[in-house]
Design a protein around this motif. Structure first.
Motif, PDB file in Angstrom:
ATOM      1  N   GLU A 133       4.107  10.471   0.729  1.00  0.00           N
ATOM      2  CA  GLU A 133       3.669   9.078   0.767  1.00  0.00           C
ATOM      3  C   GLU A 133       4.791   8.185   0.260  1.00  0.00           C
ATOM      4  OE1 GLU A 133       1.520   8.504  -3.558  1.00  0.00           O
ATOM      5  OE2 GLU A 133       0.277   8.827  -1.792  1.00  0.00           O
ATOM      6  N   THR A 145      -2.304   6.526   7.138  1.00  0.00           N
ATOM      7  CA  THR A 145      -3.350   5.981   6.276  1.00  0.00           C
ATOM      8  C   THR A 145      -2.695   5.181   5.165  1.00  0.00           C
ATOM      9  OG1 THR A 145      -4.738   7.916   6.710  1.00  0.00           O
ATOM     10  CG2 THR A 145      -5.348   6.539   4.847  1.00  0.00           C
ATOM     11  N   SER A 158      -3.419   3.228   1.505  1.00  0.00           N
ATOM     12  CA  SER A 158      -4.368   3.130   0.395  1.00  0.00           C
ATOM     13  C   SER A 158      -3.775   2.206  -0.660  1.00  0.00           C
ATOM     14  CB  SER A 158      -4.650   4.514  -0.200  1.00  0.00           C
ATOM     15  OG  SER A 158      -3.457   5.124  -0.645  1.00  0.00           O
ATOM     16  N   GLY A 211       0.821  -1.204   0.000  1.00  0.00           N
ATOM     17  CA  GLY A 211       0.000   0.000   0.000  1.00  0.00           C
ATOM     18  C   GLY A 211       0.851   1.248   0.000  1.00  0.00           C
ATOM     19  N   THR A 268      -9.271   1.820   2.213  1.00  0.00           N
ATOM     20  CA  THR A 268      -8.177   2.405   2.973  1.00  0.00           C
ATOM     21  C   THR A 268      -8.175   1.809   4.374  1.00  0.00           C
ATOM     22  OG1 THR A 268      -9.513   4.257   3.747  1.00  0.00           O
ATOM     23  CG2 THR A 268      -8.248   4.596   1.710  1.00  0.00           C
TER      24      THR A 268
END
Length: 355
Positions: free
Chosen positions: A98, A132, A134, A66, A140
């Motif tokens: 990210e 988080t 995703s 992810g 999520t």
């Protein structure tokens, strides 16, 4: 080697929200974050500001790779000291870029923070970190954990000493106990007083000798503290389920000694609040029954409301055919036996006999 800390670029803002438990197995995604408190040493009292680190550990607990996003909130008096790849998004919130995390990947990142020399006046101070994960679809998974900014007893002053224990709520969520020790290290007896300041959702239960000053502040009389003696207060503390999920948190104790002669002495410090429920997460998947519990039958069910599969229909057909063959064999055997029993009886005189 663990993956590198988050780097900047390409990340969409993920402002920290209300803490939520880990959403394990959300379409194969799962993420977990753990933090350590910001602990300040005695040297804090001699500096205009103190630069230290907030240690954050992130783990991909899912079965799929992810894209992980990290954001954090710092309390008043605490600012980011230049963490690579992270930028302010307003309101005390910082957001980092990210990065990809494979299943089972785990790494630790150090967030550089600066604690102002006057931040102790605002204690207790609490912050939070949110991650988080995703994937390719819309699913999520998120996790959030708080952290406390812990100040040492101070500012240093002669004639008084203060110490407070950590407050720990067990898995039942029932009341816990706060232990406070106020010492008179001077040469004159003094009247003692303690004020307990707690974060939102945490409160001091009704206790003799204590009065509520505000929703987050309670004042308790410690009586006369003789010179060279220590008074211990044991105060019951309760917390809402939401506050326990946000733990670890910080509270503060402000102690005061008013001697019969001389000036009033005051000292304060912060203490940690933890809760077992904050560490509890939902199971990653539904348990699968063992073979003795009918796992084959359970595995054969489909979304059509429990209808038999083709394999099950073939098995039933073979069982029926086998039963018919057995019945046919029994019928044939019974008919043959009846014919033999209904035939002519042999003549005994036809058997040869010796004279």
């Amino acid at each position: 080697a663990p993956p590198p800390p988050p780097q900047g670029g390409g990340g969409r803002p993920v402002p920290p929200g209300d803490p939520t438990p880990s959403q394990q197995d959300a379409g194969g995604l799962g993420v977990r974050v753990t933090t350590r408190d910001i602990v300040l040493g005695p040297g804090y009292w001699n500096a205009r500001s103190t630069t230290t680190t907030l240690r954050v550990t992130v783990a991909n607990t899912g079965t799929l790779a992810g894209r992980v996003h990290l954001a954090y909130t710092l309390p008043a008096g605490v600012t980011d000291a230049g963490t690579p790849g992270c930028a302010a998004v307003g309101g005390g919130n910082w957001q980092c870029g990210e990065w990809a995390a494979a299943p089972g990947a785990k790494f630790t990142s150090l967030i550089r923070v600066r604690v102002d020399g006057g931040a102790w006046r605002k204690m207790p101070l609490n912050g939070s970190v949110r991650v988080t994960a995703s994937g390719a679809g819309t699913a999520t998974a998120a996790d959030n954990e708080g952290f406390a900014v812990l100040f040492p007893p101070g500012p240093p002053v002669s004639g008084i000493s203060l110490d407070a224990d950590e407050v720990a709520f067990d898995i039942s969520g029932g009341p816990a106990e706060l232990g406070v020790r106020l010492s008179n290290t001077g040469r004159v007896d003094a009247t003692g007083r303690v004020e307990v300041v707690l974060p939102d959702g945490v409160s001091l239960l009704s206790t003799p000798g204590c009065e509520v000053v505000s929703p987050t502040r309670t004042r308790c009389d410690a009586g006369t503290v003789a010179a060279g003696r220590t008074v211990t207060l044991r105060l019951p503390v309760a917390a809402t389920p939401q506050a326990q999920r946000e733990a670890p948190l910080a509270g503060a104790v402000i102690a005061q000694l008013d001697p019969r002669s001389g000036r009033t002495r005051q000292m304060q410090m912060s203490f940690r609040i933890t809760a077992a429920v904050a560490l509890a997460t939902p199971p990653a998947a539904t348990p699968v029954p063992t073979g003795s519990q009918g796992v084959i039958a359970a595995g054969g069910q489909t979304s059509d409301g429990g209808a038999m599969t083709s394999a099950q229909r073939i098995a039933v057909t073979l069982i029926v055919i086998s039963g018919l063959l057995v019945v046919l064999a029994l019928v044939l055997a019974t008919s043959s036996l009846r014919r033999r029993m209904s035939g002519p009886v042999p003549d005994p005189s036809a058997n040869p006999a010796s004279d």
